[in-house]
Design an enzyme around this catalytic site. Sequence first.
Site, mmCIF file in Angstrom:
data_model
loop_
_atom_site.group_PDB
_atom_site.id
_atom_site.type_symbol
_atom_site.label_atom_id
_atom_site.label_comp_id
_atom_site.label_asym_id
_atom_site.label_seq_id
_atom_site.Cartn_x
_atom_site.Cartn_y
_atom_site.Cartn_z
ATOM 1 N N HIS A 46 0.826 -1.207 0.000
ATOM 2 C CA HIS A 46 0.000 0.000 0.000
ATOM 3 C C HIS A 46 0.863 1.262 0.000
ATOM 4 O O HIS A 46 2.054 1.238 0.334
ATOM 5 C CB HIS A 46 -0.918 0.005 1.229
ATOM 6 C CG HIS A 46 -0.152 0.015 2.524
ATOM 7 N ND1 HIS A 46 0.422 1.150 3.050
ATOM 8 C CD2 HIS A 46 0.147 -0.988 3.386
ATOM 9 C CE1 HIS A 46 1.028 0.862 4.184
ATOM 10 N NE2 HIS A 46 0.888 -0.440 4.411
ATOM 11 N N GLU A 52 -2.275 -7.145 7.451
ATOM 12 C CA GLU A 52 -1.011 -7.005 8.173
ATOM 13 C C GLU A 52 -1.048 -7.749 9.507
ATOM 14 O O GLU A 52 -2.125 -8.018 10.060
ATOM 15 C CB GLU A 52 -0.723 -5.512 8.410
ATOM 16 C CG GLU A 52 0.596 -5.187 9.073
ATOM 17 C CD GLU A 52 1.820 -5.693 8.307
ATOM 18 O OE1 GLU A 52 2.033 -6.933 8.309
ATOM 19 O OE2 GLU A 52 2.549 -4.861 7.740
#
Length: 385
Positions: A182, A267
Site C-alpha cells: 500500500h 497485516e
Amino acid sequence: MSKPSNLIVEADGGSRGNPGPAGSGAVVIDADTGEVILEIARFIGVATNNVAEYLALKSGLEGALQINPEARILVRMDSKLVIEQMSGTWKIKHPDMIQLAAEVQNISRGHDIKFMWIPREENSRADALANKAMDESGDSTVSSEGEILRSPVAEFNQTAPSSVRAPGNVTAPLTTVVLIRHGRTHLTESKRISGRGGENPKLSDLGRIDARMAAQAVAQIGKTGPWSFLKPVSAIVASPIQRTLDTANIIANEVGLSVSTNDNIAEISFGDWDGSTNDEVRQNWPEEFAAWQGSWEVAPPNGESLEEFDERVMKGLFEIVEANAGKTVAVVSHVMPIRGIARRALDGGISAYWSPQISPCSISILRFWGTQAAEVITLNSTSHL
C-alpha cells in the site's frame, strides 16, 4: 515483401508408449506481428518422447531458417530437458540425444538463436500438431496466413524469462502473483508501527500519488516494459484494511477491474505496540520487545505471533492462487504479508521475514505452480515511483 526479422519457433514431440508411435509438431511465428507463418506435423514412427522433442526442434529450426536465414530466432519449448541441454546447462548423456543435439547445433551454428522454457499450457499449438501426426500417421507442412497470435517479440530481450530451471514434475497451472504494498499514510511517514487492528489510517496525499504511479506500472504488465512477457493482470485482491483498499481501488480504476478482499493477507497485529515508534516500544516494553525479536512463537502484548501470522498468510496466498490458477493476479497487501509470501517462494527460514526491504507502493512479482513450486521474478521494484 520483406522477410520477417524476428521469428518464434514453438516445438513439441510426444510418444504413445515411450517408446511407441511418435510425432513432432512445430510452429513458426513472425514475432513482430504475431502471425503464424508455418505449421509442421511429422510422424516419426517408434521413438521416445525425448527423440520426438528433438526432432520437433530440428524441423522447426529448419523451417524458420528457410523463411529467413538471417532472422533472430527464439525457440520456446515445454521440454526442460531439451532447453537445458541446448542452453548448455545440462550434459547430454544418452547416445541418441548426443547425435540429435549435434544435428541441431550444426543447424544453429552461425545463427542468432535463443532457447526458452515455457509452461506446457503455453505450447498447446505445437502439442496439437504432434498429436495430429500420431493420429494420422503422416506428415503435413502448412504455410498459414491471416491468423494472428499475441506477439511475443519482447521475449527476445527480456531480463526475466520463463525460467529454464522451472521445476519438473509439476501438475498445477502457473499463477503469477503481483504483490503491491500500500501507499504511505501519516503513520508510515512518521515511522510509526501500523498493524492490523490499530488506527487504520487512509492514504496520505503522497500515498495517493505513489498509488497512481504503481497503478500505471501494473496496467503495463503483459503489454509493454520489462514485464511484458507476463499475462496481463486479470484480478485484484486486497487486504480489507483501509490503506490497502485505497491503493487497490486506485489500481482498479487504472486497469478496469473490480477489487475483492481476503482477510488472511491483512497485516500482522502488533497489539499494544500499534502507533508507537520502534524506540518507544523498546523503551516502554523492554522485556517483551527483547523476547519478541527474532521469535517465531512470542507475540507482542495483545498481538499476533509470527507463527500464527504465517499460517494465516499462507492460507490466504493459496486461496488466491487457487482462485486465479493460470492467471496473473494483483495482490495489494502490507510489508509482513509480502515478506511472508516471498519467504514461501524462496523456501526461506524465519530470518527471511526480516531481510527484504518492502517499500510503499513497491511491486514484487512471484510465480506459483499451486503449492508445488515457486520462483521469484522481482522483489521490491520501485523504478516506477
